[in-house]
Write a protein that holds these residues in place. Structure first.
Motif, mmCIF file in Angstrom:
data_model
loop_
_atom_site.group_PDB
_atom_site.id
_atom_site.type_symbol
_atom_site.label_atom_id
_atom_site.label_comp_id
_atom_site.label_asym_id
_atom_site.label_seq_id
_atom_site.Cartn_x
_atom_site.Cartn_y
_atom_site.Cartn_z
ATOM 1 N N ILE A 93 0.845 -1.195 0.000
ATOM 2 C CA ILE A 93 0.000 0.000 0.000
ATOM 3 C C ILE A 93 0.880 1.246 0.000
ATOM 4 O O ILE A 93 2.013 1.226 0.505
ATOM 5 N N ARG A 94 0.367 2.293 -0.581
ATOM 6 C CA ARG A 94 1.036 3.588 -0.542
ATOM 7 C C ARG A 94 -0.009 4.661 -0.330
ATOM 8 O O ARG A 94 -1.102 4.596 -0.902
ATOM 9 N N ARG A 95 0.382 5.683 0.438
ATOM 10 C CA ARG A 95 -0.555 6.764 0.720
ATOM 11 C C ARG A 95 -0.792 7.629 -0.505
ATOM 12 O O ARG A 95 -1.909 8.025 -0.810
ATOM 13 N N GLY A 96 0.334 7.958 -1.218
ATOM 14 C CA GLY A 96 0.236 8.866 -2.355
ATOM 15 C C GLY A 96 1.026 8.350 -3.515
ATOM 16 O O GLY A 96 1.245 7.150 -3.658
ATOM 17 N N GLN A 97 1.535 9.242 -4.318
ATOM 18 C CA GLN A 97 2.179 8.855 -5.562
ATOM 19 C C GLN A 97 3.693 8.835 -5.427
ATOM 20 O O GLN A 97 4.266 7.893 -4.922
ATOM 21 N N MET A 98 4.348 9.881 -5.875
ATOM 22 C CA MET A 98 5.796 9.829 -6.089
ATOM 23 C C MET A 98 6.598 9.614 -4.812
ATOM 24 O O MET A 98 7.504 8.815 -4.772
ATOM 25 N N PHE A 103 4.343 0.080 1.934
ATOM 26 C CA PHE A 103 4.318 -0.830 3.076
ATOM 27 C C PHE A 103 3.770 -2.165 2.579
ATOM 28 O O PHE A 103 2.777 -2.198 1.850
ATOM 29 N N PHE A 104 4.402 -3.242 3.031
ATOM 30 C CA PHE A 104 4.049 -4.561 2.534
ATOM 31 C C PHE A 104 3.331 -5.403 3.571
ATOM 32 O O PHE A 104 3.610 -5.299 4.775
ATOM 33 N N GLY A 105 2.443 -6.251 3.071
ATOM 34 C CA GLY A 105 1.907 -7.306 3.904
ATOM 35 C C GLY A 105 2.949 -8.399 4.061
ATOM 36 O O GLY A 105 4.026 -8.356 3.457
ATOM 37 N N VAL B 43 11.120 -4.055 3.446
ATOM 38 C CA VAL B 43 10.962 -2.908 4.335
ATOM 39 C C VAL B 43 11.643 -1.692 3.713
ATOM 40 O O VAL B 43 12.752 -1.789 3.200
ATOM 41 N N PHE B 44 10.963 -0.570 3.778
ATOM 42 C CA PHE B 44 11.463 0.673 3.198
ATOM 43 C C PHE B 44 12.758 1.128 3.876
ATOM 44 O O PHE B 44 12.880 1.100 5.102
ATOM 45 N N LEU B 45 13.747 1.546 3.045
ATOM 46 C CA LEU B 45 14.983 2.113 3.556
ATOM 47 C C LEU B 45 15.043 3.620 3.308
ATOM 48 O O LEU B 45 15.264 4.397 4.219
#
Lengths: 113, 109
Positions: A93-98, A103-105, B43-45
């Motif tokens: 999921i992502r809140r917005g665009q660029m 965030f991953f399940g 996980v985001f870095l």
């Protein structure tokens, strides 16, 4: 941690049967994605959604369909599972665009026998 | 459409440095970097934006060359905890989000 859950976490199914994977988020994020992960291929985009009832294909969409009737749920359906669809599936999921991170399940390990 | 990463795999000793590259045939507007431990979710870095702004990790740095459509991730003085698979990610349009094929990093004692 972002509120994103996938179900089921593991599934074994037979060739030719339909399968639905669910991604549920509690973050109210606009963008939702389905990826499959296979050795040597990284994460490949299957389908994505940019709003309720707004979906589009990714690079490996053949044999898959999706639906998003509510902001929080994004369903991935394998219409007639094949052995080549054995994989680990991740929802993101992502809140917005660029400039917003994904965030991953925790992933769903699907085996088609 | 996937960005291309190199190398595919790296083996290091603790304390050594590594560079992971990500390149694209299309214009990049931003580049993300993620790390995935075995059996876990990515996980985001960090994220790098056009114009040089960088947001993210304390001990790992990255660069973004917009002209060359490339990004590089720099891991200095590697620790055992750095082991995992690293992915770059990018949007070519506003909605789709693609990841590279990954670079597997193994840091040994």
């Amino acid at each position: 941690d972002a509120g994103i859950t996938q179900s089921p976490r593991h599934k074994v199914t037979e060739t030719g049967t339909p399968v639905t994977l669910r991604c549920h988020q509690t973050e109210n994020h606009r963008y939702m994605y389905w990826y499959r992960q296979d050795p040597g291929h990284g994460l490949r985009l299957i389908h994505y959604s940019y709003g309720v009832k707004d979906t589009d294909k990714g690079e490996v969409s053949d044999g898959y369909s999706v639906s998003r009737s509510k902001t929080e749920d994004f369903l991935l359906t394998l219409e007639s599972a094949t052995s080549s669809q054995t994989s680990v599936y991740f929802c993101a999921i992502r809140r917005g665009q660029m400039n917003t991170e994904a965030f991953f399940g925790q992933g769903t390990r699907l085996t088609v026998v | 459409q996937q960005p291309v990463q190199s190398p595919q795999a790296v083996i290091l000793r603790e304390g050594e440095d590594a560079v992971i590259n990500c390149s694209s045939s299309k214009a990049l507007y931003s580049v993300h970097w993620y790390r995935q431990k075995h059996g876990e979710a990515p996980v985001f870095l960090m994220i790098l934006l056009k114009g040089g702004e960088q947001k993210g990790h304390e001990k790992i740095s990255a660069s973004f060359n917009e002209k060359k459509q490339q990004s590089s991730l720099y891991l200095t003085a590697s620790q055992l905890s750095y082991s995992g698979t690293y992915f770059c990610g990018t949007s070519y349009n506003f909605n789709k989000f693609y990841f590279g094929s990954g670079t597997k990093l193994n840091v040994k004692p």
